[in-house]
Design a protein around this motif. Structure first.
Motif, PDB file in Angstrom:
ATOM      1  N   SER A  25      28.846  26.826 102.059  1.00  0.00           N
ATOM      2  CA  SER A  25      29.251  25.452 102.378  1.00  0.00           C
ATOM      3  C   SER A  25      28.221  24.768 103.283  1.00  0.00           C
ATOM      4  O   SER A  25      28.198  23.541 103.381  1.00  0.00           O
ATOM      5  N   GLY A  26      27.396  25.574 103.952  1.00  0.00           N
ATOM      6  CA  GLY A  26      26.331  25.005 104.774  1.00  0.00           C
ATOM      7  C   GLY A  26      26.522  25.198 106.270  1.00  0.00           C
ATOM      8  O   GLY A  26      25.967  24.436 107.066  1.00  0.00           O
ATOM      9  N   LYS A  27      27.273  26.214 106.670  1.00  0.00           N
ATOM     10  CA  LYS A  27      27.535  26.453 108.098  1.00  0.00           C
ATOM     11  C   LYS A  27      26.249  26.622 108.903  1.00  0.00           C
ATOM     12  O   LYS A  27      26.061  25.962 109.924  1.00  0.00           O
ATOM     13  N   THR A  28      25.388  27.512 108.423  1.00  0.00           N
ATOM     14  CA  THR A  28      24.180  27.821 109.192  1.00  0.00           C
ATOM     15  C   THR A  28      23.246  26.611 109.253  1.00  0.00           C
ATOM     16  O   THR A  28      22.686  26.294 110.308  1.00  0.00           O
ATOM     17  N   THR A  29      23.111  25.916 108.126  1.00  0.00           N
ATOM     18  CA  THR A  29      22.269  24.718 108.103  1.00  0.00           C
ATOM     19  C   THR A  29      22.855  23.645 109.020  1.00  0.00           C
ATOM     20  O   THR A  29      22.120  22.973 109.747  1.00  0.00           O
ATOM     21  N   LEU A  30      24.169  23.509 109.007  1.00  0.00           N
ATOM     22  CA  LEU A  30      24.812  22.527 109.878  1.00  0.00           C
ATOM     23  C   LEU A  30      24.648  22.913 111.346  1.00  0.00           C
ATOM     24  O   LEU A  30      24.389  22.057 112.198  1.00  0.00           O
ATOM     25  N   MET A  31      24.763  24.192 111.634  1.00  0.00           N
ATOM     26  CA  MET A  31      24.524  24.676 113.005  1.00  0.00           C
ATOM     27  C   MET A  31      23.143  24.220 113.482  1.00  0.00           C
ATOM     28  O   MET A  31      22.995  23.718 114.586  1.00  0.00           O
ATOM     29  N   HIS A  32      22.164  24.425 112.615  1.00  0.00           N
ATOM     30  CA  HIS A  32      20.798  24.031 112.956  1.00  0.00           C
ATOM     31  C   HIS A  32      20.741  22.544 113.280  1.00  0.00           C
ATOM     32  O   HIS A  32      20.142  22.116 114.268  1.00  0.00           O
ATOM     33  N   ARG A  33      21.395  21.754 112.446  1.00  0.00           N
ATOM     34  CA  ARG A  33      21.433  20.302 112.649  1.00  0.00           C
ATOM     35  C   ARG A  33      22.142  19.954 113.949  1.00  0.00           C
ATOM     36  O   ARG A  33      21.701  19.093 114.710  1.00  0.00           O
ATOM     37  N   LEU A  34      23.251  20.625 114.237  1.00  0.00           N
ATOM     38  CA  LEU A  34      24.002  20.354 115.465  1.00  0.00           C
ATOM     39  C   LEU A  34      23.161  20.703 116.688  1.00  0.00           C
ATOM     40  O   LEU A  34      23.174  19.979 117.692  1.00  0.00           O
ATOM     41  N   ALA A 244      22.884  12.862 108.554  1.00  0.00           N
ATOM     42  CA  ALA A 244      23.888  11.788 108.551  1.00  0.00           C
ATOM     43  C   ALA A 244      25.206  12.299 109.137  1.00  0.00           C
ATOM     44  O   ALA A 244      25.553  13.469 108.964  1.00  0.00           O
ATOM     45  N   GLY A 245      25.901  11.392 109.849  1.00  0.00           N
ATOM     46  CA  GLY A 245      27.254  11.699 110.297  1.00  0.00           C
ATOM     47  C   GLY A 245      27.371  12.470 111.598  1.00  0.00           C
ATOM     48  O   GLY A 245      28.481  12.832 111.996  1.00  0.00           O
ATOM     49  N   MET A 246      26.249  12.694 112.290  1.00  0.00           N
ATOM     50  CA  MET A 246      26.324  13.507 113.511  1.00  0.00           C
ATOM     51  C   MET A 246      27.150  12.837 114.613  1.00  0.00           C
ATOM     52  O   MET A 246      27.928  13.494 115.300  1.00  0.00           O
ATOM     53  N   ASP A 247      26.969  11.515 114.778  1.00  0.00           N
ATOM     54  CA  ASP A 247      27.729  10.826 115.825  1.00  0.00           C
ATOM     55  C   ASP A 247      29.227  10.889 115.540  1.00  0.00           C
ATOM     56  O   ASP A 247      30.028  11.147 116.434  1.00  0.00           O
ATOM     57  N   ALA A 248      29.577  10.662 114.277  1.00  0.00           N
ATOM     58  CA  ALA A 248      30.989  10.730 113.878  1.00  0.00           C
ATOM     59  C   ALA A 248      31.535  12.139 114.116  1.00  0.00           C
ATOM     60  O   ALA A 248      32.669  12.315 114.591  1.00  0.00           O
ATOM     61  N   PHE A 249      30.715  13.132 113.818  1.00  0.00           N
ATOM     62  CA  PHE A 249      31.153  14.521 114.002  1.00  0.00           C
ATOM     63  C   PHE A 249      31.468  14.790 115.479  1.00  0.00           C
ATOM     64  O   PHE A 249      32.539  15.310 115.810  1.00  0.00           O
ATOM     65  N   PHE A 250      30.553  14.412 116.367  1.00  0.00           N
ATOM     66  CA  PHE A 250      30.771  14.706 117.791  1.00  0.00           C
ATOM     67  C   PHE A 250      31.900  13.865 118.381  1.00  0.00           C
ATOM     68  O   PHE A 250      32.587  14.307 119.300  1.00  0.00           O
ATOM     69  N   LYS A 251      32.087  12.679 117.834  1.00  0.00           N
ATOM     70  CA  LYS A 251      33.230  11.859 118.242  1.00  0.00           C
ATOM     71  C   LYS A 251      34.537  12.575 117.905  1.00  0.00           C
ATOM     72  O   LYS A 251      35.459  12.642 118.713  1.00  0.00           O
ATOM     73  N   ALA A 252      34.602  13.104 116.683  1.00  0.00           N
ATOM     74  CA  ALA A 252      35.798  13.836 116.232  1.00  0.00           C
ATOM     75  C   ALA A 252      36.010  15.088 117.081  1.00  0.00           C
ATOM     76  O   ALA A 252      37.143  15.437 117.423  1.00  0.00           O
ATOM     77  N   VAL A 253      34.909  15.752 117.452  1.00  0.00           N
ATOM     78  CA  VAL A 253      35.008  16.944 118.293  1.00  0.00           C
ATOM     79  C   VAL A 253      35.550  16.568 119.680  1.00  0.00           C
ATOM     80  O   VAL A 253      36.437  17.234 120.215  1.00  0.00           O
ATOM     81  N   GLU A 254      35.043  15.467 120.238  1.00  0.00           N
ATOM     82  CA  GLU A 254      35.509  15.018 121.557  1.00  0.00           C
ATOM     83  C   GLU A 254      36.992  14.680 121.529  1.00  0.00           C
ATOM     84  O   GLU A 254      37.746  15.060 122.424  1.00  0.00           O
TER      85      GLU A 254
END
Ligand code: GDP
Ligand code: MG
Length: 264
Positions: A25-34, A244-254
């Motif tokens: 699904s892309g966990k490791t790649t997403l981790m890198h991006r995060l 794409a979508g990093m700000d939205a992701f961290f907003k959702a996490v917060e």
């Protein structure tokens, strides 16, 4: 008597983000991006790898299960196949997890996030005793959020979408932690359809009608049952590749961390 409210024992920071999802699904790649995103945004992150079988990591891990447990040795020593080897490695690591928590606690003041990558095969983490022990150890000490990564292009069929969401649902009810669904690979397929399916049962039903690949009666009744679940999660679209979508992701996490602080 000085009885403290249980919630006051929890520290506000760091927020633990446990990244789970189907293999590929892309966990490791997403981790890198995060990791890159937190560094670029001056957020202080700590990175943990819980996949003992990963060959090379695209990011530097502060805590790496591979430093403690040699997966290939475990396979040999206990005469196990690949999945048994990963599971046993995770079990061995879980027995020392209080030390991992202490390390993070010592640095808590200097950390905003702890990013946690989990083994490729999702059930090794989500349905094992050690996965539960590790999750519980995090969640009893810090605000903890589950990031459930979905391969969006591979979820475009309503039936596949439904099985993926059922899995996410089972994780939500098993961990009882706030869940962020990250529809990944939006550079290949936009996640708009998924949001519509989650918001409107009728739209999902219409999509099911046009999908002849699988008997749809079960999926139809399940999707009604999932309406309550959909209300309890946050969904964002991301691309680990394009960023794409990093700000939205961290907003959702917060927001999820806030929810955690109110609930626990
Ligand atoms: P994991 O098994 O969940 O850790 O998945 P990986 O991070 O190893 O990724 C699996 C595959 O999906 C790799 O070929 C990645 O390059 C690819 N991938 C991951 N994220 C994205 C993305 O956002 N867009 C595209 N196009 N491919 C991606
Ligand atoms: Mg991986």
């Amino acid at each position: 008597l000085n009885i403290e409210e249980p919630s006051s024992e929890f520290k506000r920071k760091p927020v633990i983000i446990i990244v789970v999802g189907m293999a590929g699904s892309g966990k490791t790649t997403l981790m890198h991006r995060l990791v890159s995103h937190t560094q670029a945004s001056n957020l202080r992150g700590y990175v943990m790898n819980l996949d003992p079988a990963v060959m090379t990591l695209p990011f530097g891990a502060n805590i790496d299960i591979r430093d403690t447990v040699r997966y290939k040795e475990v396979m040999k020593q206990f005469n196990l196949g690949p999945n048994g080897g990963i599971l046993t490695s995770l079990n061995l690591f879980a027995t020392k997890f209080d030390e991992v928590i202490s390390v993070i606690e010592k640095r808590a003041d200097q950390l905003d996030y702890v990013l946690v990558d989990t083994p490729g095969q999702i059930e090794i983490f989500t349905w094992s005793a050690s996965g539960a022990i590790i999750t519980e150890a995090f969640a009893s000490t810090f605000p903890t959020v589950i990031a459930y990564v979905v391969d969006t292009p591979r979820s475009e069929s309503p039936n596949t979408f439904m099985s993926n969401m059922l899995y996410a649902c089972s994780i939500l009810y098993k961990t009882r932690l706030p869940l962020v669904v990250a529809f990944n690979k939006t550079d290949v397929a936009q996640h708009q359809f998924a949001l519509e399916w989650m918001e409107d049962f009728e739209i999902f039903n219409a999509a099911l009608d046009s999908d002849q690949s699988y008997p749809s009666t079960l999926t139809r009744s399940l999707s009604l049952a999932l309406e309550e679940f959909y209300k309890n999660l946050r969904a964002v679209g991301v691309s680990a590749v394009s960023g794409a979508g990093m700000d939205a992701f961290f907003k959702a996490v917060e927001a999820s961390a806030e929810e955690y602080m109110e609930t626990y």
